[in-house]
Design an enzyme around this catalytic site. Sequence first.
Site, mmCIF file in Angstrom:
data_model
loop_
_atom_site.group_PDB
_atom_site.id
_atom_site.type_symbol
_atom_site.label_atom_id
_atom_site.label_comp_id
_atom_site.label_asym_id
_atom_site.label_seq_id
_atom_site.Cartn_x
_atom_site.Cartn_y
_atom_site.Cartn_z
ATOM 1 N N GLU A 100 0.833 -1.232 0.000
ATOM 2 C CA GLU A 100 0.000 0.000 0.000
ATOM 3 C C GLU A 100 0.855 1.265 0.000
ATOM 4 O O GLU A 100 0.519 2.239 0.669
ATOM 5 C CB GLU A 100 -0.954 0.027 1.204
HETATM 6 C C1 FAD Z 1 2.529 -9.634 0.089
HETATM 7 C C2 FAD Z 1 2.304 -8.524 -0.866
HETATM 8 C C3 FAD Z 1 1.008 -8.174 -1.200
HETATM 9 C C4 FAD Z 1 0.782 -7.153 -2.132
HETATM 10 N N1 FAD Z 1 -0.498 -6.880 -2.540
HETATM 11 C C5 FAD Z 1 -0.682 -6.058 -3.607
HETATM 12 C C6 FAD Z 1 -1.972 -5.931 -4.223
HETATM 13 O O1 FAD Z 1 -2.958 -6.506 -3.781
HETATM 14 N N2 FAD Z 1 -2.084 -5.142 -5.321
HETATM 15 C C7 FAD Z 1 -1.021 -4.478 -5.854
HETATM 16 O O2 FAD Z 1 -1.202 -3.799 -6.858
HETATM 17 N N3 FAD Z 1 0.213 -4.558 -5.287
HETATM 18 C C8 FAD Z 1 0.399 -5.339 -4.192
HETATM 19 N N4 FAD Z 1 1.641 -5.466 -3.632
HETATM 20 C C9 FAD Z 1 2.745 -4.695 -4.181
HETATM 21 C C10 FAD Z 1 3.205 -3.607 -3.233
HETATM 22 O O3 FAD Z 1 2.252 -2.592 -3.140
HETATM 23 C C11 FAD Z 1 4.576 -3.122 -3.741
HETATM 24 O O4 FAD Z 1 5.494 -4.154 -3.444
HETATM 25 C C12 FAD Z 1 4.998 -1.812 -3.106
HETATM 26 O O5 FAD Z 1 4.192 -0.760 -3.559
HETATM 27 C C13 FAD Z 1 6.458 -1.463 -3.413
HETATM 28 O O6 FAD Z 1 6.755 -1.612 -4.769
HETATM 29 P P1 FAD Z 1 8.027 -2.476 -5.210
HETATM 30 O O7 FAD Z 1 7.931 -3.805 -4.538
HETATM 31 O O8 FAD Z 1 8.112 -2.465 -6.688
HETATM 32 O O9 FAD Z 1 9.257 -1.732 -4.574
HETATM 33 P P2 FAD Z 1 10.093 -0.521 -5.267
HETATM 34 O O10 FAD Z 1 9.145 0.495 -5.797
HETATM 35 O O11 FAD Z 1 11.100 -1.102 -6.191
HETATM 36 O O12 FAD Z 1 10.805 0.069 -3.991
HETATM 37 C C14 FAD Z 1 12.019 -0.462 -3.434
HETATM 38 C C15 FAD Z 1 12.527 0.498 -2.350
HETATM 39 O O13 FAD Z 1 12.850 1.763 -2.950
HETATM 40 C C16 FAD Z 1 12.158 2.809 -2.308
HETATM 41 N N5 FAD Z 1 11.737 3.808 -3.310
HETATM 42 C C17 FAD Z 1 11.127 3.572 -4.493
HETATM 43 N N6 FAD Z 1 10.863 4.741 -5.118
HETATM 44 C C18 FAD Z 1 11.294 5.721 -4.313
HETATM 45 C C19 FAD Z 1 11.292 7.153 -4.382
HETATM 46 N N7 FAD Z 1 10.757 7.808 -5.407
HETATM 47 N N8 FAD Z 1 11.842 7.838 -3.372
HETATM 48 C C20 FAD Z 1 12.354 7.202 -2.309
HETATM 49 N N9 FAD Z 1 12.388 5.867 -2.174
HETATM 50 C C21 FAD Z 1 11.853 5.129 -3.160
HETATM 51 C C22 FAD Z 1 10.941 2.162 -1.633
HETATM 52 O O14 FAD Z 1 10.505 2.900 -0.506
HETATM 53 C C23 FAD Z 1 11.496 0.785 -1.265
HETATM 54 O O15 FAD Z 1 12.107 0.836 -0.012
HETATM 55 C C24 FAD Z 1 1.879 -6.446 -2.680
HETATM 56 C C25 FAD Z 1 3.185 -6.788 -2.306
HETATM 57 C C26 FAD Z 1 3.400 -7.832 -1.438
HETATM 58 C C27 FAD Z 1 4.818 -8.214 -1.129
#
Ligand code: FAD
Length: 592
Positions: free
Chosen positions: A439
């Site tokens: 989220e």
């Molecule tokens: C168990 C689980 C359930 C989930 N359920 C859903 C769901 O139902 N629907 C759905 O759509 N998604 C879902 N997600 C996805 C989840 O919302 C994303 O994993 C989350 O938004 C982070 O995206 P990412 O994993 O690509 O991390 P990334 O975006 O790659 O982030 C990696 C790190 O970089 C940091 N970062 C990234 N961009 C920036 C920035 N601009 N400035 C500073 N720091 C930054 C982040 O804070 C993080 O620490 C789920 C994930 C999991 C693991």
Amino acid sequence: MTYRAPVDDIMHTLKTAADLPGLIASGLYEGLDEETVRAIVEEAGKFGAEVLDPLNRPGDRAGSRLVDGTVVTPPGWKEAYQQFTRGGWSALPCPEEYGGQNLPGVVSMAACEIWNASNLSFGLCPLLTQGAIDALHTDGSEELKALYLPRMISGEWTGTMNLTEPQAGSDLGFIKAKAVKQDDGTYRIFGTKIFITYGDHEMVDNIVHLVLARLPDAPPGTRGISLFLVPKYLVNADGSLGARNDVVCAGLEHKIGIHASPTCVMKFGENDGAIGHLVGEENRGLNTMFIMMNAARLAVGVQGVSVAERATQRAIQYANERRQGRTASSKPGEMGPIVEHADVRRSIMTMKALTQAARAICLVTAREIDISHRAGSEEQRQAAAAKAALLTPIAKAFSTDIGCEVASIGVQIHGGMGFVEETGAGQYYRDARILPIYEGTNGIQAIDLVTRKLPLGGGAVVKAYIKEIAGTVGDVKASNRPEFGRMGERLEEAVGALAEATKWMGAMLGSNPDAALASATPYLRLFGLTAGAHYLARGALAASREAGGMPLAIPTARFFAENLLVAVPGLKEAVTSGGDGLLGIPVDALGA
Ligand SMILES: Cc1cc2nc3c(=O)[nH]c(=O)nc-3n(C[C@H](O)[C@H](O)[C@H](O)COP(=O)(O)OP(=O)(O)OC[C@H]3O[C@@H](n4cnc5c(N)ncnc54)[C@H](O)[C@@H]3O)c2cc1C
């Protein structure tokens, strides 16, 4: 040990922080009274303890599985879900015209705490369905609402949120899923979504996916994203189910926690394209999705409270049973219960105080959302919406951070047994770890707070909030009660630090945005601690006026102020000067 819903604590927070009496007196919710709210919280507590809690550990061990293309949830899950919907629990805050119970969101959030404390993996399913209901109710066409809302509100069908793709997580501007308009007004959806919670399961007949995708001529970035409703089974005009839509679950993730909650890879349009219906306007899908995400962000914050409460209950029980070392009550040659050691008591009070502070922040946010929907005047609605917007990232990030911290302290209180799965303390720790990630990561919440929420109303919204806390400082000091200890002084220091850090943020946003971003996370923590102390202090003031009620309200507020809030002046230094050195470190010096 069985979960016991903290009914008195929840009611105390509803009354003293979230001003339940004011909400009742406002008449915005016809027939609402304190007895009804208490009865709902008690009944939810019984359902959580008797139905959901017993499934929590077996569900963790069994996990959800993908069998012949369908997700199978752990044994007992489907029956529990059916009981949940029969009890009307899926309909609490939903509009009456579609079969909902028309209760305030703040009451529903209290129940949400209970579902997720007794079983976090189970609680996620109704949590996401509620977000989908909110989005559809706000921006769906009348036809879509009439066809889908009654069945989602009754719980007959569940909802999902399909945002994330392999290359687009925090930055949704890079979403690639495609939508192609058809002559009949529907769209064909193609693409892969990952990490989709409850993307598939066998508990219900149909699943309503809300999917972000891009039209062929859409502008790049977030301004070119549209939102589509894509059912697992197509729905006929009379509500009956038609053919299977072109959407499948292609795999399940293996995770460190929430094993029973299926996290799915979803494939849309592997054949002719999944049939979808536009929700809201073309290219404005992210705006609608934000409705869903904001509701879900608050609910995820509540999950932080849930796991913290559950971990605390288990730790207290263990600390009373486990005997080690000499204590005040131990007889010569015998050991006493570890709860009597001052260091363990400090740990338990830290758990309790953080949990209650986070609960208050979440319930206040929920109440402001209620007022923003219902208040009689536009001015009141806008003021409440602005306060809810300010508090939402704090509710999400502060509460989920403390969820992890409290679950970790819970493991520590168990000593070696905390590291052994048998006690169950480890499951809370594993389950809690996702909360600061999904989220919108907590880093993204902090950036949202600083860059979008502090500037609301030209800074007037945050100023009004700081003034509100200053009012509590005045009340605590004026009360002059010795049992409050140094609560008034500590809160005064904290609100001063919050004001200073906020002013600094305002200046940096204009002159040096990188410095503001570098300090966003400690700023959010500072804000959360101060807001939490403010609500605990209000609870203590109320308890000091009532004979015999809530014996721990005053000691908890005092403990929080004297032991946890004292971090705030230090955090202010980190905010206002900690970034200088940090930004000077070249990225390549961090290593490759
Ligand atoms: C168990 C689980 C359930 C989930 N359920 C859903 C769901 O139902 N629907 C759905 O759509 N998604 C879902 N997600 C996805 C989840 O919302 C994303 O994993 C989350 O938004 C982070 O995206 P990412 O994993 O690509 O991390 P990334 O975006 O790659 O982030 C990696 C790190 O970089 C940091 N970062 C990234 N961009 C920036 C920035 N601009 N400035 C500073 N720091 C930054 C982040 O804070 C993080 O620490 C789920 C994930 C999991 C693991």
